[in-house]
Design a protein around this motif. Sequence first.
Motif, PDB file in Angstrom:
ATOM      1  N   PRO A   1       1.080  -1.053   0.124  1.00 25.95           N
ATOM      2  CA  PRO A   1      -0.110  -0.092   0.074  1.00 25.95           C
ATOM      3  C   PRO A   1       1.453   1.030  -0.355  1.00 25.95           C
ATOM      4  O   PRO A   1       2.154   1.351   0.476  1.00 25.95           O
ATOM      5  N   PRO A   2       0.927   2.145  -1.285  1.00 29.77           N
ATOM      6  CA  PRO A   2       1.024   3.495  -1.352  1.00 29.77           C
ATOM      7  C   PRO A   2       1.255   4.542   0.525  1.00 29.77           C
ATOM      8  O   PRO A   2       2.226   5.014   0.109  1.00 29.77           O
ATOM      9  N   TRP A   3       0.493   4.090   0.589  1.00 28.78           N
ATOM     10  CA  TRP A   3       0.252   5.246   2.162  1.00 28.78           C
ATOM     11  C   TRP A   3       0.641   4.671   3.588  1.00 28.78           C
ATOM     12  O   TRP A   3       1.033   5.444   4.307  1.00 28.78           O
ATOM     13  N   PHE A   4       1.571   3.562   3.162  1.00 29.88           N
ATOM     14  CA  PHE A   4       2.177   3.097   4.247  1.00 29.88           C
ATOM     15  C   PHE A   4       3.194   3.388   3.730  1.00 29.88           C
ATOM     16  O   PHE A   4       4.414   3.676   3.108  1.00 29.88           O
ATOM     17  N   SER A   5       4.660   3.774   5.241  1.00 24.31           N
ATOM     18  CA  SER A   5       5.895   3.747   4.615  1.00 24.31           C
ATOM     19  C   SER A   5       6.439   2.181   4.128  1.00 24.31           C
ATOM     20  O   SER A   5       5.902   1.342   4.297  1.00 24.31           O
ATOM     21  N   ALA A   6       7.794   2.774   4.060  1.00 29.45           N
ATOM     22  CA  ALA A   6       8.494   0.914   4.036  1.00 29.45           C
ATOM     23  C   ALA A   6       8.626   0.314   5.430  1.00 29.45           C
ATOM     24  O   ALA A   6       9.035  -0.968   5.210  1.00 29.45           O
ATOM     25  N   LEU A   7       8.909   0.599   6.122  1.00 30.99           N
ATOM     26  CA  LEU A   7       8.840   0.169   7.370  1.00 30.99           C
ATOM     27  C   LEU A   7       7.348   0.088   8.120  1.00 30.99           C
ATOM     28  O   LEU A   7       7.828  -1.348   8.582  1.00 30.99           O
ATOM     29  N   GLU A   8       7.123   0.170   7.108  1.00 32.05           N
ATOM     30  CA  GLU A   8       5.284  -0.114   7.882  1.00 32.05           C
ATOM     31  C   GLU A   8       4.795  -1.364   6.704  1.00 32.05           C
ATOM     32  O   GLU A   8       4.116  -2.796   7.384  1.00 32.05           O
ATOM     33  N   ARG A   9       5.009  -1.406   5.559  1.00 33.12           N
ATOM     34  CA  ARG A   9       5.283  -2.655   4.818  1.00 33.12           C
ATOM     35  C   ARG A   9       5.998  -3.798   4.975  1.00 33.12           C
ATOM     36  O   ARG A   9       5.199  -4.835   5.056  1.00 33.12           O
ATOM     37  N   SER A  10       7.128  -3.581   5.990  1.00 30.96           N
ATOM     38  CA  SER A  10       7.249  -4.731   6.368  1.00 30.96           C
ATOM     39  C   SER A  10       7.187  -5.533   7.593  1.00 30.96           C
ATOM     40  O   SER A  10       7.254  -6.942   7.501  1.00 30.96           O
ATOM     41  N   PHE A  11       5.966  -5.053   8.005  1.00 29.20           N
ATOM     42  CA  PHE A  11       5.107  -5.554   9.488  1.00 29.20           C
ATOM     43  C   PHE A  11       3.969  -6.323   8.247  1.00 29.20           C
ATOM     44  O   PHE A  11       3.430  -6.613   9.342  1.00 29.20           O
ATOM     45  N   LEU A  12       3.791  -6.072   7.347  1.00 29.68           N
ATOM     46  CA  LEU A  12       2.601  -7.078   6.587  1.00 29.68           C
ATOM     47  C   LEU A  12       2.729  -8.259   6.604  1.00 29.68           C
ATOM     48  O   LEU A  12       3.677  -9.035   6.586  1.00 29.68           O
ATOM     49  N   TRP A  13       1.556  -9.158   6.657  1.00 27.31           N
ATOM     50  CA  TRP A  13       1.582 -10.328   6.583  1.00 27.31           C
ATOM     51  C   TRP A  13      -0.239 -10.471   5.922  1.00 27.31           C
ATOM     52  O   TRP A  13      -0.981 -10.422   6.621  1.00 27.31           O
ATOM     53  N   ILE A  14       0.493 -10.465   4.300  1.00 25.43           N
ATOM     54  CA  ILE A  14      -1.173 -11.045   3.795  1.00 25.43           C
ATOM     55  C   ILE A  14      -1.985  -9.605   3.994  1.00 25.43           C
ATOM     56  O   ILE A  14      -3.122  -9.471   4.893  1.00 25.43           O
ATOM     57  N   ALA A  15      -1.240  -8.300   4.372  1.00 29.22           N
ATOM     58  CA  ALA A  15      -2.347  -7.428   4.201  1.00 29.22           C
ATOM     59  C   ALA A  15      -2.615  -7.034   4.875  1.00 29.22           C
ATOM     60  O   ALA A  15      -3.558  -5.776   5.508  1.00 29.22           O
ATOM     61  N   GLY A  16      -1.761  -6.877   5.916  1.00 29.66           N
ATOM     62  CA  GLY A  16      -1.886  -6.642   7.229  1.00 29.66           C
ATOM     63  C   GLY A  16      -0.917  -6.801   8.562  1.00 29.66           C
ATOM     64  O   GLY A  16      -0.159  -7.462   8.145  1.00 29.66           O
ATOM     65  N   PHE A  17      -1.334  -7.022   9.984  1.00 32.93           N
ATOM     66  CA  PHE A  17      -0.495  -7.235  10.980  1.00 32.93           C
ATOM     67  C   PHE A  17      -0.533  -8.510  11.039  1.00 32.93           C
ATOM     68  O   PHE A  17      -1.684  -8.926  10.635  1.00 32.93           O
ATOM     69  N   LYS A  18       0.196  -9.213  11.833  1.00 33.65           N
ATOM     70  CA  LYS A  18       0.407 -10.616  11.717  1.00 33.65           C
ATOM     71  C   LYS A  18      -0.148 -10.877  13.217  1.00 33.65           C
ATOM     72  O   LYS A  18       0.280 -10.192  14.049  1.00 33.65           O
ATOM     73  N   PRO A  19      -1.771 -11.548  12.609  1.00 28.67           N
ATOM     74  CA  PRO A  19      -2.468 -11.703  14.804  1.00 28.67           C
ATOM     75  C   PRO A  19      -1.426 -12.480  15.363  1.00 28.67           C
ATOM     76  O   PRO A  19      -1.163 -11.763  16.005  1.00 28.67           O
ATOM     77  N   GLY A  20      -0.646 -12.519  15.485  1.00 27.52           N
ATOM     78  CA  GLY A  20       0.353 -13.611  16.407  1.00 27.52           C
ATOM     79  C   GLY A  20       1.666 -12.236  17.193  1.00 27.52           C
ATOM     80  O   GLY A  20       1.496 -12.320  18.422  1.00 27.52           O
ATOM     81  N   LEU A  21       1.278 -11.547  16.321  1.00 25.92           N
ATOM     82  CA  LEU A  21       2.372  -9.466  16.792  1.00 25.92           C
ATOM     83  C   LEU A  21       0.997  -9.706  17.836  1.00 25.92           C
ATOM     84  O   LEU A  21       2.167  -8.815  19.025  1.00 25.92           O
ATOM     85  N   ALA A  22      -0.124  -9.652  18.047  1.00 22.12           N
ATOM     86  CA  ALA A  22      -0.796  -9.854  19.523  1.00 22.12           C
ATOM     87  C   ALA A  22      -0.429  -9.810  20.927  1.00 22.12           C
ATOM     88  O   ALA A  22      -0.962  -9.438  21.865  1.00 22.12           O
ATOM     89  N   PHE A  23       0.034 -11.130  20.731  1.00 21.52           N
ATOM     90  CA  PHE A  23       0.156 -11.939  22.037  1.00 21.52           C
ATOM     91  C   PHE A  23       1.811 -10.763  22.343  1.00 21.52           C
ATOM     92  O   PHE A  23       2.266 -11.150  23.716  1.00 21.52           O
ATOM     93  N   ARG A  24       2.726 -10.727  21.492  1.00 20.37           N
ATOM     94  CA  ARG A  24       3.926 -10.085  21.365  1.00 20.37           C
ATOM     95  C   ARG A  24       3.376  -9.079  22.528  1.00 20.37           C
ATOM     96  O   ARG A  24       4.195  -8.582  23.749  1.00 20.37           O
ATOM     97  N   VAL A  25       2.650  -8.567  21.852  1.00 23.82           N
ATOM     98  CA  VAL A  25       2.373  -6.785  22.343  1.00 23.82           C
ATOM     99  C   VAL A  25       1.936  -7.157  24.256  1.00 23.82           C
ATOM    100  O   VAL A  25       1.922  -6.735  25.191  1.00 23.82           O
ATOM    101  N   LEU A  26       0.889  -8.593  24.130  1.00 25.27           N
ATOM    102  CA  LEU A  26       0.385  -8.930  25.170  1.00 25.27           C
ATOM    103  C   LEU A  26       1.481  -9.087  26.193  1.00 25.27           C
ATOM    104  O   LEU A  26       1.200  -8.595  27.301  1.00 25.27           O
ATOM    105  N   ARG A  27       2.438  -9.689  26.297  1.00 22.39           N
ATOM    106  CA  ARG A  27       3.624 -10.109  26.862  1.00 22.39           C
ATOM    107  C   ARG A  27       4.558  -8.696  27.458  1.00 22.39           C
ATOM    108  O   ARG A  27       4.312  -8.963  28.533  1.00 22.39           O
ATOM    109  N   ASP A  28       4.236  -8.376  26.864  1.00 23.87           N
ATOM    110  CA  ASP A  28       5.132  -6.769  26.387  1.00 23.87           C
ATOM    111  C   ASP A  28       4.498  -5.958  27.391  1.00 23.87           C
ATOM    112  O   ASP A  28       4.510  -4.224  28.117  1.00 23.87           O
ATOM    113  N   SER A  29       3.048  -5.339  27.449  1.00 29.05           N
ATOM    114  CA  SER A  29       2.197  -4.904  28.406  1.00 29.05           C
ATOM    115  C   SER A  29       1.718  -5.363  29.497  1.00 29.05           C
ATOM    116  O   SER A  29       1.448  -4.607  30.673  1.00 29.05           O
ATOM    117  N   VAL A  30       0.782  -6.256  29.704  1.00 29.36           N
ATOM    118  CA  VAL A  30      -0.157  -7.177  30.962  1.00 29.36           C
ATOM    119  C   VAL A  30       1.383  -8.228  31.529  1.00 29.36           C
ATOM    120  O   VAL A  30       1.624  -9.082  30.958  1.00 29.36           O
TER     121      VAL A  30
END
Length: 257
Positions: A75-104
Amino acid sequence: MEPDNAPEIFAAFFEGWLVRQEQYLEELQTVKQKMGDLREDDLRDLVNRVLTHYQHYFEEKSRVTQSDVFVLFSPPWFSALERSFLWIAGFKPGLAFRVLRDSVNDLSEEQERRIARVREETRMEERMLNDELARIHESVGAPPVSGWGRKRGRVVLAAAADEGSANCPAPEAIRSALENLVGNADTLRTNTVMRIGQVLRPKQNVEFVAAGTRLQLTVRALGMGKAAVAAAAVAPDESLQDSAAAAAAAAAARRRT
């Protein structure tokens, strides 16, 4: 049928969506400072409003999926860094568990068990979607979809039309398969976050949603060259800052090669 300029409409929507996202982050950070003084119903209301904001994003994104699914893989509205996070046109669902681990850090044993079950089911669904993406790649004999973008995608469709053999699916079949794939991936993304939220207590949910929002805006700021803004946004969460910084370094390395 969505209009041909749906990607351009979404790009404009996304800029306004980000402004509201930053406002929500400020509200989440303020609430985190005084959660002991607030009712649980107030915390639930804030989390629901933030999640509704995300849902609005996915609803608008679905219009692009139906109009020009290929653009969502680069997507042109994302930067190259944001595009490096893409998995099938969006964030990888498993990333949510990393966020959970680091925040709760105060999950009960029962919560840990329930989260582990959701994590394993999410991994299984991710593998199924990866397998489906691989089948699409094999059917057209093309490089990974993540590198296609709008122009490349149309070239692949044209090649499929010219091939005209029984071994090569029709262009509309390819497009339809990708639309279904992105739709299913978005469903998994939203369901994963919702299922995690159902396990958490209200205060934990605020921490989790705040961390996810902060990570997204941090990656956005880093990708757009706003390092100072990014550093301020993630100061309370060094682990998330490390994740974003590592991704930025990886993206920079890819651009140099």
